[in-house]
Scaffold this motif. Structure first.
Motif, PDB file in Angstrom:
ATOM      1  N   ASP A  59      11.927   8.405 -13.768  1.00  0.00           N
ATOM      2  CA  ASP A  59      10.931   9.456 -13.960  1.00  0.00           C
ATOM      3  C   ASP A  59      11.507  10.705 -14.637  1.00  0.00           C
ATOM      4  OD1 ASP A  59      12.472  10.207 -11.751  1.00  0.00           O
ATOM      5  OD2 ASP A  59      10.774  11.042 -10.647  1.00  0.00           O
ATOM      6  N   ALA A  60      12.750  10.647 -15.088  1.00  0.00           N
ATOM      7  CA  ALA A  60      13.340  11.778 -15.812  1.00  0.00           C
ATOM      8  C   ALA A  60      12.696  11.873 -17.191  1.00  0.00           C
ATOM      9  CB  ALA A  60      14.848  11.608 -15.934  1.00  0.00           C
ATOM     10  N   GLY A  61      12.324  13.070 -17.580  1.00  0.00           N
ATOM     11  CA  GLY A  61      11.645  13.274 -18.854  1.00  0.00           C
ATOM     12  C   GLY A  61      12.592  13.688 -19.966  1.00  0.00           C
ATOM     13  N   ALA A  62      12.197  13.380 -21.179  1.00  0.00           N
ATOM     14  CA  ALA A  62      13.001  13.741 -22.344  1.00  0.00           C
ATOM     15  C   ALA A  62      13.256  15.244 -22.355  1.00  0.00           C
ATOM     16  CB  ALA A  62      12.296  13.312 -23.623  1.00  0.00           C
ATOM     17  N   GLY A  63      14.506  15.601 -22.610  1.00  0.00           N
ATOM     18  CA  GLY A  63      14.895  17.005 -22.666  1.00  0.00           C
ATOM     19  C   GLY A  63      15.359  17.585 -21.343  1.00  0.00           C
ATOM     20  N   GLN A  64      15.064  16.914 -20.242  1.00  0.00           N
ATOM     21  CA  GLN A  64      15.540  17.407 -18.947  1.00  0.00           C
ATOM     22  C   GLN A  64      17.050  17.224 -18.854  1.00  0.00           C
ATOM     23  OE1 GLN A  64      12.952  15.271 -16.142  1.00  0.00           O
ATOM     24  NE2 GLN A  64      12.024  17.254 -15.644  1.00  0.00           N
ATOM     25  N   THR A  65      17.685  18.079 -18.072  1.00  0.00           N
ATOM     26  CA  THR A  65      19.130  18.003 -17.905  1.00  0.00           C
ATOM     27  C   THR A  65      19.498  17.734 -16.454  1.00  0.00           C
ATOM     28  OG1 THR A  65      19.318  20.407 -17.592  1.00  0.00           O
ATOM     29  CG2 THR A  65      19.606  19.554 -19.836  1.00  0.00           C
ATOM     30  N   ILE A  66      20.610  17.030 -16.308  1.00  0.00           N
ATOM     31  CA  ILE A  66      21.190  16.721 -15.000  1.00  0.00           C
ATOM     32  C   ILE A  66      22.632  17.199 -15.046  1.00  0.00           C
ATOM     33  CG2 ILE A  66      21.843  14.866 -13.412  1.00  0.00           C
ATOM     34  CD1 ILE A  66      19.494  13.235 -14.752  1.00  0.00           C
ATOM     35  N   HIS A  67      23.011  18.032 -14.102  1.00  0.00           N
ATOM     36  CA  HIS A  67      24.369  18.576 -14.071  1.00  0.00           C
ATOM     37  C   HIS A  67      25.165  17.879 -12.972  1.00  0.00           C
ATOM     38  CE1 HIS A  67      23.555  22.457 -16.406  1.00  0.00           C
ATOM     39  NE2 HIS A  67      22.445  21.745 -16.468  1.00  0.00           N
ATOM     40  N   LEU A  68      26.327  17.360 -13.344  1.00  0.00           N
ATOM     41  CA  LEU A  68      27.220  16.724 -12.380  1.00  0.00           C
ATOM     42  C   LEU A  68      28.545  17.483 -12.382  1.00  0.00           C
ATOM     43  CD1 LEU A  68      26.659  12.955 -13.123  1.00  0.00           C
ATOM     44  CD2 LEU A  68      25.573  14.361 -11.389  1.00  0.00           C
ATOM     45  N   ILE A  69      29.196  17.501 -11.243  1.00  0.00           N
ATOM     46  CA  ILE A  69      30.485  18.161 -11.088  1.00  0.00           C
ATOM     47  C   ILE A  69      31.523  17.117 -10.685  1.00  0.00           C
ATOM     48  CG2 ILE A  69      31.811  19.889  -9.807  1.00  0.00           C
ATOM     49  CD1 ILE A  69      29.623  21.147 -11.527  1.00  0.00           C
ATOM     50  N   LEU A  70      32.674  17.158 -11.363  1.00  0.00           N
ATOM     51  CA  LEU A  70      33.842  16.409 -10.914  1.00  0.00           C
ATOM     52  C   LEU A  70      34.739  17.417 -10.205  1.00  0.00           C
ATOM     53  CD1 LEU A  70      35.750  14.020 -10.685  1.00  0.00           C
ATOM     54  CD2 LEU A  70      36.593  14.566 -12.976  1.00  0.00           C
ATOM     55  N   GLU A  71      34.916  17.224  -8.924  1.00  0.00           N
ATOM     56  CA  GLU A  71      35.725  18.107  -8.085  1.00  0.00           C
ATOM     57  C   GLU A  71      37.036  17.402  -7.767  1.00  0.00           C
ATOM     58  OE1 GLU A  71      35.488  19.340  -3.441  1.00  0.00           O
ATOM     59  OE2 GLU A  71      33.659  19.651  -4.598  1.00  0.00           O
ATOM     60  N   ALA A  72      38.151  18.050  -8.055  1.00  0.00           N
ATOM     61  CA  ALA A  72      39.472  17.460  -7.792  1.00  0.00           C
ATOM     62  C   ALA A  72      40.283  18.423  -6.930  1.00  0.00           C
ATOM     63  CB  ALA A  72      40.202  17.188  -9.090  1.00  0.00           C
ATOM     64  N   THR A  73      40.867  17.897  -5.851  1.00  0.00           N
ATOM     65  CA  THR A  73      41.665  18.706  -4.931  1.00  0.00           C
ATOM     66  C   THR A  73      43.016  18.043  -4.749  1.00  0.00           C
ATOM     67  OG1 THR A  73      39.653  19.397  -3.781  1.00  0.00           O
ATOM     68  CG2 THR A  73      41.732  19.709  -2.611  1.00  0.00           C
ATOM     69  N   ASP A  74      44.075  18.855  -4.796  1.00  0.00           N
ATOM     70  CA  ASP A  74      45.407  18.295  -4.575  1.00  0.00           C
ATOM     71  C   ASP A  74      45.791  18.420  -3.107  1.00  0.00           C
ATOM     72  OD1 ASP A  74      46.371  20.886  -4.107  1.00  0.00           O
ATOM     73  OD2 ASP A  74      47.670  20.922  -5.852  1.00  0.00           O
ATOM     74  N   SER A  75      46.905  17.783  -2.752  1.00  0.00           N
ATOM     75  CA  SER A  75      47.341  17.775  -1.353  1.00  0.00           C
ATOM     76  C   SER A  75      48.420  18.826  -1.077  1.00  0.00           C
ATOM     77  CB  SER A  75      47.870  16.383  -0.976  1.00  0.00           C
ATOM     78  OG  SER A  75      48.987  16.068  -1.795  1.00  0.00           O
ATOM     79  N   GLY A  76      48.612  19.757  -1.994  1.00  0.00           N
ATOM     80  CA  GLY A  76      49.618  20.791  -1.815  1.00  0.00           C
ATOM     81  C   GLY A  76      49.249  21.795  -0.729  1.00  0.00           C
ATOM     82  N   LYS A  77      50.172  22.664  -0.442  1.00  0.00           N
ATOM     83  CA  LYS A  77      49.953  23.738   0.531  1.00  0.00           C
ATOM     84  C   LYS A  77      50.069  25.061  -0.191  1.00  0.00           C
ATOM     85  CE  LYS A  77      49.875  21.011   4.120  1.00  0.00           C
ATOM     86  NZ  LYS A  77      48.647  20.459   4.503  1.00  0.00           N
ATOM     87  N   PRO A  78      49.024  25.801  -0.423  1.00  0.00           N
ATOM     88  CA  PRO A  78      47.641  25.479  -0.081  1.00  0.00           C
ATOM     89  C   PRO A  78      47.058  24.451  -1.062  1.00  0.00           C
ATOM     90  CG  PRO A  78      47.679  27.524  -1.299  1.00  0.00           C
ATOM     91  CD  PRO A  78      49.118  27.101  -1.103  1.00  0.00           C
ATOM     92  N   ALA A  79      46.059  23.747  -0.603  1.00  0.00           N
ATOM     93  CA  ALA A  79      45.371  22.783  -1.469  1.00  0.00           C
ATOM     94  C   ALA A  79      44.584  23.562  -2.527  1.00  0.00           C
ATOM     95  CB  ALA A  79      44.439  21.912  -0.642  1.00  0.00           C
ATOM     96  N   LEU A  80      44.683  23.097  -3.765  1.00  0.00           N
ATOM     97  CA  LEU A  80      43.967  23.732  -4.862  1.00  0.00           C
ATOM     98  C   LEU A  80      42.879  22.797  -5.361  1.00  0.00           C
ATOM     99  CD1 LEU A  80      47.022  25.180  -6.807  1.00  0.00           C
ATOM    100  CD2 LEU A  80      45.547  26.360  -5.177  1.00  0.00           C
ATOM    101  N   THR A  81      41.750  23.386  -5.751  1.00  0.00           N
ATOM    102  CA  THR A  81      40.612  22.601  -6.217  1.00  0.00           C
ATOM    103  C   THR A  81      40.189  23.094  -7.591  1.00  0.00           C
ATOM    104  OG1 THR A  81      39.849  22.263  -3.949  1.00  0.00           O
ATOM    105  CG2 THR A  81      38.242  21.885  -5.695  1.00  0.00           C
ATOM    106  N   ARG A  82      39.850  22.157  -8.453  1.00  0.00           N
ATOM    107  CA  ARG A  82      39.343  22.473  -9.785  1.00  0.00           C
ATOM    108  C   ARG A  82      38.035  21.714  -9.981  1.00  0.00           C
ATOM    109  NH1 ARG A  82      41.457  23.295 -15.742  1.00  0.00           N
ATOM    110  NH2 ARG A  82      39.458  22.862 -16.649  1.00  0.00           N
ATOM    111  N   TYR A  83      37.141  22.305 -10.782  1.00  0.00           N
ATOM    112  CA  TYR A  83      35.828  21.724 -11.023  1.00  0.00           C
ATOM    113  C   TYR A  83      35.600  21.582 -12.530  1.00  0.00           C
ATOM    114  CZ  TYR A  83      35.213  23.479  -6.287  1.00  0.00           C
ATOM    115  OH  TYR A  83      35.374  23.750  -4.953  1.00  0.00           O
ATOM    116  N   GLN A  84      34.933  20.487 -12.916  1.00  0.00           N
ATOM    117  CA  GLN A  84      34.505  20.300 -14.304  1.00  0.00           C
ATOM    118  C   GLN A  84      33.059  19.839 -14.298  1.00  0.00           C
ATOM    119  OE1 GLN A  84      36.174  20.774 -17.407  1.00  0.00           O
ATOM    120  NE2 GLN A  84      34.039  20.592 -18.000  1.00  0.00           N
ATOM    121  N   ARG A  85      32.235  20.499 -15.082  1.00  0.00           N
ATOM    122  CA  ARG A  85      30.817  20.150 -15.154  1.00  0.00           C
ATOM    123  C   ARG A  85      30.545  19.217 -16.323  1.00  0.00           C
ATOM    124  NH1 ARG A  85      25.872  24.358 -14.806  1.00  0.00           N
ATOM    125  NH2 ARG A  85      27.594  25.554 -13.942  1.00  0.00           N
TER     126      ARG A  85
END
Length: 93
Positions: A59-85
């Motif tokens: 049911d998604a219409g032409a021209g509509q947008t869907i935003h997804l995020i890739l979230e990555a977190t490392d196991s370091g101390k402190p843990a750091l997180t980065r996001y990409q859309r």
């Protein structure tokens, strides 16, 4: 690419690449960011892997947008997180 075209009803594959300069273990998670113009929810298969599959709702219409995020977190101390859309634009059938 951070901008992708897809048709309603199509299943697409997204490939993320996550590396850590300190060689810490990393965890990833794909999730839908509710900033797009498509009001519904998308199905994300393998959401905890570098590669996932996203099914664009029929049911998604032409021209509509869907935003997804890739979230990555490392196991370091402190843990750091980065996001990409990634922005998916629904194209005409």
């Amino acid at each position: 690419p951070t901008y992708v075209m897809a048709s309603a009803g199509e299943t697409i594959r997204l490939n993320g690449k996550v590396t850590d300069p300190d060689h810490d273990a990393t965890s990833v998670k794909w999730w839908q960011f509710r900033a797009g113009t498509f009001p519904g929810e998308v199905l994300i298969a393998n959401a905890n892997a570098d590669q996932c599959r996203v099914t664009i709702p029929k049911d998604a219409g032409a021209g509509q947008t869907i935003h997804l995020i890739l979230e990555a977190t490392d196991s370091g101390k402190p843990a750091l997180t980065r996001y990409q859309r990634v922005i998916i634009t629904v194209r005409d059938r």
